[in-house]
Design a protein around this motif. Sequence first.
Motif, PDB file in Angstrom:
ATOM      1  N   GLY B 258       3.888   8.012 -12.978  1.00 30.30           N
ATOM      2  CA  GLY B 258       5.044   9.031 -12.682  1.00 30.30           C
ATOM      3  C   GLY B 258       4.618   8.930 -11.025  1.00 30.30           C
ATOM      4  O   GLY B 258       4.865   7.231 -11.047  1.00 30.30           O
ATOM      5  N   GLY B 259       4.577   8.968 -10.182  1.00 28.86           N
ATOM      6  CA  GLY B 259       4.412   9.158  -8.701  1.00 28.86           C
ATOM      7  C   GLY B 259       3.503   7.929  -8.499  1.00 28.86           C
ATOM      8  O   GLY B 259       2.873   7.863  -9.186  1.00 28.86           O
ATOM      9  N   LYS B 260       3.796   7.085  -7.082  1.00 30.07           N
ATOM     10  CA  LYS B 260       2.792   6.135  -6.369  1.00 30.07           C
ATOM     11  C   LYS B 260       2.065   6.744  -5.817  1.00 30.07           C
ATOM     12  O   LYS B 260       2.185   7.687  -5.038  1.00 30.07           O
ATOM     13  CB  LYS B 260       3.679   5.101  -5.532  1.00 30.07           C
ATOM     14  CG  LYS B 260       4.777   4.056  -6.020  1.00 30.07           C
ATOM     15  CD  LYS B 260       5.338   2.786  -6.212  1.00 30.07           C
ATOM     16  CE  LYS B 260       6.553   2.591  -5.603  1.00 30.07           C
ATOM     17  NZ  LYS B 260       6.074   1.475  -7.089  1.00 30.07           N
ATOM     18  N   THR B 261       0.795   6.117  -5.608  1.00 31.97           N
ATOM     19  CA  THR B 261      -0.159   6.531  -4.693  1.00 31.97           C
ATOM     20  C   THR B 261      -0.346   6.182  -3.938  1.00 31.97           C
ATOM     21  O   THR B 261      -0.181   5.405  -3.293  1.00 31.97           O
ATOM     22  CB  THR B 261      -1.222   6.129  -5.742  1.00 31.97           C
ATOM     23  OG1 THR B 261      -1.283   6.518  -7.402  1.00 31.97           O
ATOM     24  CG2 THR B 261      -2.670   6.693  -5.277  1.00 31.97           C
ATOM     25  N   GLY B 262      -0.232   7.328  -2.186  1.00 30.84           N
ATOM     26  CA  GLY B 262      -0.855   7.382  -1.194  1.00 30.84           C
ATOM     27  C   GLY B 262      -1.616   8.099   0.322  1.00 30.84           C
ATOM     28  O   GLY B 262      -2.603   7.947  -1.185  1.00 30.84           O
ATOM     29  N   ARG B 263      -1.538   7.991   0.989  1.00 30.83           N
ATOM     30  CA  ARG B 263      -2.388   8.768   1.777  1.00 30.83           C
ATOM     31  C   ARG B 263      -2.709  10.732   1.704  1.00 30.83           C
ATOM     32  O   ARG B 263      -2.928  11.242   2.354  1.00 30.83           O
ATOM     33  CB  ARG B 263      -3.219   8.071   2.714  1.00 30.83           C
ATOM     34  CG  ARG B 263      -3.570   7.418   2.869  1.00 30.83           C
ATOM     35  CD  ARG B 263      -4.440   6.512   3.640  1.00 30.83           C
ATOM     36  NE  ARG B 263      -4.846   5.197   3.654  1.00 30.83           N
ATOM     37  CZ  ARG B 263      -3.898   4.585   4.587  1.00 30.83           C
ATOM     38  NH1 ARG B 263      -2.668   4.430   4.763  1.00 30.83           N
ATOM     39  NH2 ARG B 263      -4.755   3.239   4.555  1.00 30.83           N
ATOM     40  N   ASP B 264      -1.291  11.247   1.210  1.00 32.49           N
ATOM     41  CA  ASP B 264      -1.044  12.324   1.330  1.00 32.49           C
ATOM     42  C   ASP B 264      -2.254  12.642   0.019  1.00 32.49           C
ATOM     43  O   ASP B 264      -1.987  12.865  -0.941  1.00 32.49           O
ATOM     44  CB  ASP B 264       0.100  12.779   0.665  1.00 32.49           C
ATOM     45  CG  ASP B 264       0.688  11.988  -0.262  1.00 32.49           C
ATOM     46  OD1 ASP B 264       1.112  10.886  -0.921  1.00 32.49           O
ATOM     47  OD2 ASP B 264       1.683  13.018  -1.149  1.00 32.49           O
ATOM     48  N   GLY B 265      -2.773  13.963   0.498  1.00 33.30           N
ATOM     49  CA  GLY B 265      -3.208  14.683  -0.662  1.00 33.30           C
ATOM     50  C   GLY B 265      -5.515  13.905  -0.993  1.00 33.30           C
ATOM     51  O   GLY B 265      -5.798  14.372  -1.428  1.00 33.30           O
ATOM     52  N   ILE B 266      -5.609  13.749   0.482  1.00 41.21           N
ATOM     53  CA  ILE B 266      -6.942  13.092   0.426  1.00 41.21           C
ATOM     54  C   ILE B 266      -7.776  13.879   1.011  1.00 41.21           C
ATOM     55  O   ILE B 266      -7.451  14.807   1.305  1.00 41.21           O
ATOM     56  CB  ILE B 266      -6.746  12.268   1.729  1.00 41.21           C
ATOM     57  CG1 ILE B 266      -6.205  10.592   1.329  1.00 41.21           C
ATOM     58  CG2 ILE B 266      -8.435  11.483   0.915  1.00 41.21           C
ATOM     59  CD1 ILE B 266      -6.541   9.906   0.164  1.00 41.21           C
ATOM     60  N   HIS B 267      -9.074  14.612   0.217  1.00 38.03           N
ATOM     61  CA  HIS B 267      -9.774  15.504  -0.195  1.00 38.03           C
ATOM     62  C   HIS B 267      -9.207  16.935   0.082  1.00 38.03           C
ATOM     63  O   HIS B 267      -9.338  17.575   0.730  1.00 38.03           O
ATOM     64  CB  HIS B 267     -10.655  15.867   1.575  1.00 38.03           C
ATOM     65  CG  HIS B 267     -11.018  14.353   1.667  1.00 38.03           C
ATOM     66  ND1 HIS B 267     -11.942  13.642   2.355  1.00 38.03           N
ATOM     67  CD2 HIS B 267     -11.651  13.540   0.316  1.00 38.03           C
ATOM     68  CE1 HIS B 267     -12.710  12.505   1.886  1.00 38.03           C
ATOM     69  NE2 HIS B 267     -12.167  12.952   0.589  1.00 38.03           N
ATOM     70  N   PRO B 346      -0.300   1.773  -8.976  1.00 38.03           N
ATOM     71  CA  PRO B 346       1.194   1.433  -8.299  1.00 38.03           C
ATOM     72  C   PRO B 346       0.939   2.209  -6.238  1.00 38.03           C
ATOM     73  O   PRO B 346       0.331   3.478  -6.837  1.00 38.03           O
ATOM     74  CB  PRO B 346       1.858   1.896  -8.777  1.00 38.03           C
ATOM     75  CG  PRO B 346       1.665   2.173 -10.312  1.00 38.03           C
ATOM     76  CD  PRO B 346       0.275   2.389  -9.929  1.00 38.03           C
ATOM     77  N   LEU B 347       0.865   1.175  -5.533  1.00 38.02           N
ATOM     78  CA  LEU B 347       1.032   2.006  -3.864  1.00 38.02           C
ATOM     79  C   LEU B 347       2.109   2.450  -3.495  1.00 38.02           C
ATOM     80  O   LEU B 347       3.225   1.947  -3.223  1.00 38.02           O
ATOM     81  CB  LEU B 347      -0.008   1.789  -3.648  1.00 38.02           C
ATOM     82  CG  LEU B 347      -1.179   1.363  -3.749  1.00 38.02           C
ATOM     83  CD1 LEU B 347      -2.392   0.136  -2.963  1.00 38.02           C
ATOM     84  CD2 LEU B 347      -2.484   2.682  -4.600  1.00 38.02           C
ATOM     85  N   LYS B 348       1.851   3.333  -2.274  1.00 37.72           N
ATOM     86  CA  LYS B 348       3.429   4.050  -1.470  1.00 37.72           C
ATOM     87  C   LYS B 348       3.491   2.579  -1.050  1.00 37.72           C
ATOM     88  O   LYS B 348       4.307   2.323  -0.603  1.00 37.72           O
ATOM     89  CB  LYS B 348       3.212   5.611  -1.064  1.00 37.72           C
ATOM     90  CG  LYS B 348       3.353   6.477  -1.826  1.00 37.72           C
ATOM     91  CD  LYS B 348       3.457   7.409  -1.544  1.00 37.72           C
ATOM     92  CE  LYS B 348       3.357   9.247  -2.643  1.00 37.72           C
ATOM     93  NZ  LYS B 348       3.444  10.260  -1.914  1.00 37.72           N
ATOM     94  N   TYR B 349       2.357   2.419  -0.332  1.00 38.03           N
ATOM     95  CA  TYR B 349       2.509   0.933   0.727  1.00 38.03           C
ATOM     96  C   TYR B 349       0.472   0.675   0.650  1.00 38.03           C
ATOM     97  O   TYR B 349      -0.486   1.464   0.614  1.00 38.03           O
ATOM     98  CB  TYR B 349       2.680   1.944   1.895  1.00 38.03           C
ATOM     99  CG  TYR B 349       1.636   3.263   2.547  1.00 38.03           C
ATOM    100  CD1 TYR B 349       0.303   3.668   2.172  1.00 38.03           C
ATOM    101  CD2 TYR B 349       2.355   4.358   2.225  1.00 38.03           C
ATOM    102  CE1 TYR B 349      -0.100   4.879   1.950  1.00 38.03           C
ATOM    103  CE2 TYR B 349       2.038   5.353   2.500  1.00 38.03           C
ATOM    104  CZ  TYR B 349       1.100   5.873   1.984  1.00 38.03           C
ATOM    105  OH  TYR B 349       0.390   7.198   2.110  1.00 38.03           O
TER     106      TYR B 349
END
Lengths: 283, 793
Positions: B258-267, B346-349
Amino acid sequence: MEANLEQRGLAMKREEINVCVLRVGGTNCDAETKRAFDELGVQAEVVHVNEMVKRRSLLEYNALVFPGGFSYGDYVRAGAIWAKWILAKLGKELKAFVYENRPVLGICNGFQVLVEAGLLPGFEGISPYPEAALATNFPPGYNCRWVYIKHENDVKCVFTRKIPKGKVLRMPVAHSEGRLIFAKEKEKQYLKRLYENDQLVFRYCKKNGVYAEGRFPTNPNGSFHDIVGVCNREGTIFGLMPHPERAFYWWQQPDWTRRARMPQYGDGKLIFESLIEYLVKKF
Amino acid sequence: MTRRLYINRRTPFPLFEIDVLAATDKQLLKISREMGIGLNLQEIRAVQEYFRKRRRNPTDVELQTIGQTWSEHCFHKTFKGKIKFDGKEIDSLFKTYISKATEEINPRWCFSVFEDNAGIINFDKDYGIAIKVETHNHPSAIEPFGGAATGTGGVIRDILGVWADPIACTDVLGFGPLDYDYEKLPPGIKHPKYVYMGVVAGIGSYGNNMGIPTVNGAIYFDESYVGNVVVYCGCIGLLPLKKFRRNAKPGDIVVLAGGKTGRDGIHGVTFASAELTEKSEEISRPAVQIANPIEEEKLKRAIIEVRDSELASAITDLGGGGLSSAVGETAKRFDCGAVVELEKVPLKYPGLAPWEIYVSESQERMLLAVPQISLKRVLEIFEKEDVEATAIGKYTVDKVLRIHHRGEKVAELDIPFLFEPPKSVRTAEYKPANLEEPRFAEPENLTKTLLELLASLNIASKESVIRTYDHEVKGNTVLKPLQGEYGGPNDAAIIKPLKNSWKGIAVSCGMNPNYGKIDAYWMAASAIDEAIRNNVAVGGRRIALLDNFTWGNPEKPERLGSLVNACGACYDFATAFGTPFVSGKDSLYNESPLGPLTPTLLITALGVVPDIRSAVSMDVKAPNDSIYIVGQTFHELGGSEYYKLKGFLGSTVPKVRPKQARKTFETVTKAIDSGLVKACHDLSEGGLAIAAAEMAFAGGYGVKLNLREVPRKALNRNDFVLFAESNSCFFVEVLEKAREDFEALMKGNVYAEVGRVTKTPRLCIYGLEGDVVVDASLSDLLASWKRTLSSGV
């Protein structure tokens, strides 16, 4: 050309017809569109455009359907991304398909794609730029409701040949960008051409057939001249905002619980049947 | 300066060791607070002890993993913990009340309940129906559009997480009054109107984009929702049971798709397990995820193909806690361990710390377990749909979770430890509310009162919202949310999921937050009754229930007390009606500077309609048909919309009399099956007057009623008979010629013929003295009903 084929008496059997329901990320009405063809004994195949580019050809099919959905999320303008994508990757095939008068249907997002690709209204064949737009609804916002539409086409549109002119049909719409508009300065001229070329197919109206005259919710999106759908000059490419595949069976109708007896099918079936009849005669 | 608590490991990426070994209690709490992991002292001490045994300090990845896994959101500490209440000790609310009801009813048609992301029940032939309802209150309070959209996206993934194809969505929302005074709004709280518009748009956007019809829902307005919006998102899926796979084993590959992983939705989960404050926006904005429905649409296609090709051995979604929950829970479920290599995610950035990668709640991601031999084919399926899928690790024989990042071991935790947090022991108390029944004279003009009630927020037409959701896509919606020419409010929606079967499913809900202000027990009982009777009204039966609790801070004894009582009612009435719970979810800590919200229990009911051709809608069908009331009306106006209109709460909360009610439900079902019922509508908010008005204007015919005929107890005022909200009551329209058959069937039930459908388009009600007490034209009734929310605000 079409007449020639018909005269030659080359008939095609229903079960030999092969319809392509094209899809891409965000397409979401492919299954029920395929189901409508299945129900009528016609083979329909849902094909992802990636697959089409890599391994298949549009020309394997007798008819092409762009179904509803939100292709690529419609993040630019509805239908714009998919339209450009198709022209870039499958443009040649698509043009060949159209020049052979093989029918193309666009439902909802599919209609938006056909307009963005310059295939509709197609006053003079495929246009290098969109001649119309399906703009944001007025009143604004997504709207899901059943509407009445009146058949306006004399003979041209191959998707409505089984529908008498003036007949009122009922189908649901569900979109936020369905307001057909032309450039203001070309409105009159284009409308005249739509009538002259017999390209106007449906207009929004009341149950009794009286035109909506732009009034919401009879005209659910503020479309110019209450236009629901148009076909190209040849009548082989047709796009409309309502969903015939959601008005196929009796039990999809909004008022079936009110009626003691329902006809077995809804009005949407007529669109698919007309197409099939055309294909049977054409090939 | 004191000893440093955080020790930077010399790695090419940010990685800290946390000195818990020597930390004092005060420092432990400081660590918990500063790292945002939300562990209380008892819990972080358990962590300290674990690492003391291992004679090493934990890394930030380890502490974060524990924090996520033990959060209220992921572990449901309140429902699984111990509660001291009324001299007794309750060991797990969930086991004592919710799952116990299901065990006792023990229905053969439950395929898998309370085990996975969603409950699964048998449907037709080899097909099962999966259902799940989620809460997404906290994110929606901070960012209404994103919170609601990701709530919908999340619950759809729950359905994918049991290999089901999502076929319908439901949503039940609670907002503060839309005309709330801006002056009264505390800092950090968004105006209800803003929240309302954002939430509605968010839900519509996600469902519409994914092509899943939103078929059922409700919207409630309550002052207590100003500080905490209530967002329940539900999803229903269809799956061929033979294709259901749940047999991962050591050696299987961990595939992230699916989508890439980023800092959105931490905690997100720790945020969801805390009260909202003025600073929530500032601190917790990153806790809200970003929605991309088209990504999920593609993901869905690929997952269904993987399912149909039987290539994977397990699946789960990445929701709260991200990878940390999904990997840990899968390993736990299959009794194995796991090795994860974070650099493969896979990361968003670039620039994410390993712990951020591991707990991020970026959306549109699913985790599959795939046997090595099928890996290539699985990855190809995802590629075909333009979806990224990556092997990020492997399940192992030992029960240890090992996480590596760029060659460095960053975590090593025992799975059993991870899933055995110290049990919380909490205290609950219950004090009955000290409420009085109001005294006021019967209004002289009850027609006016009826018109006002029709326009009140909780009763008024929600058409302007419903039409922004596509309820027709997939072409399987048999009974739509709006009925009749003028869009009357339906009791339940019916979907016909299979092409070659007439069998349908009916979806309905029940929620009565206002009753909760008087008594949480009867509020819960009423919600169950309402959800069931809504389902019965359209022809549903063999009903499964879902419970969704939205409550205040459970660490406060009186909040917990009402929760215990509501759970008690769930047990009592689920067993009494023979309707098992198949899934549920709780959202606690719904408190803001304005105080706690009204305890709100949503009950969702999923029934089966054996043949959709016999389904019944609520609009009256033809003049001269008889109108019956089935069920009895009591002096039960406490918490009613009528009292609310008059500015009162009252104390006479509606009760449920399960023996009589069950019989009523069964008989109404029989009547529907016998073809005797032309329309059926349940009596709920606003009582019989509102139900009659709705049936009339939806059908376009008038209705004439006589209050003297209404079966009632201790009721001698017209207004009370008109507006009491007693449970388990229906209006039934019966063909004049079928009256005898209907009455024969009804024998043994409380029922009465109370009126007729009329050609004259008016609602005319005769009072207890035989005089006309309500007389209004359908157009006036309809106009009042549609006025309040007509513009979409």
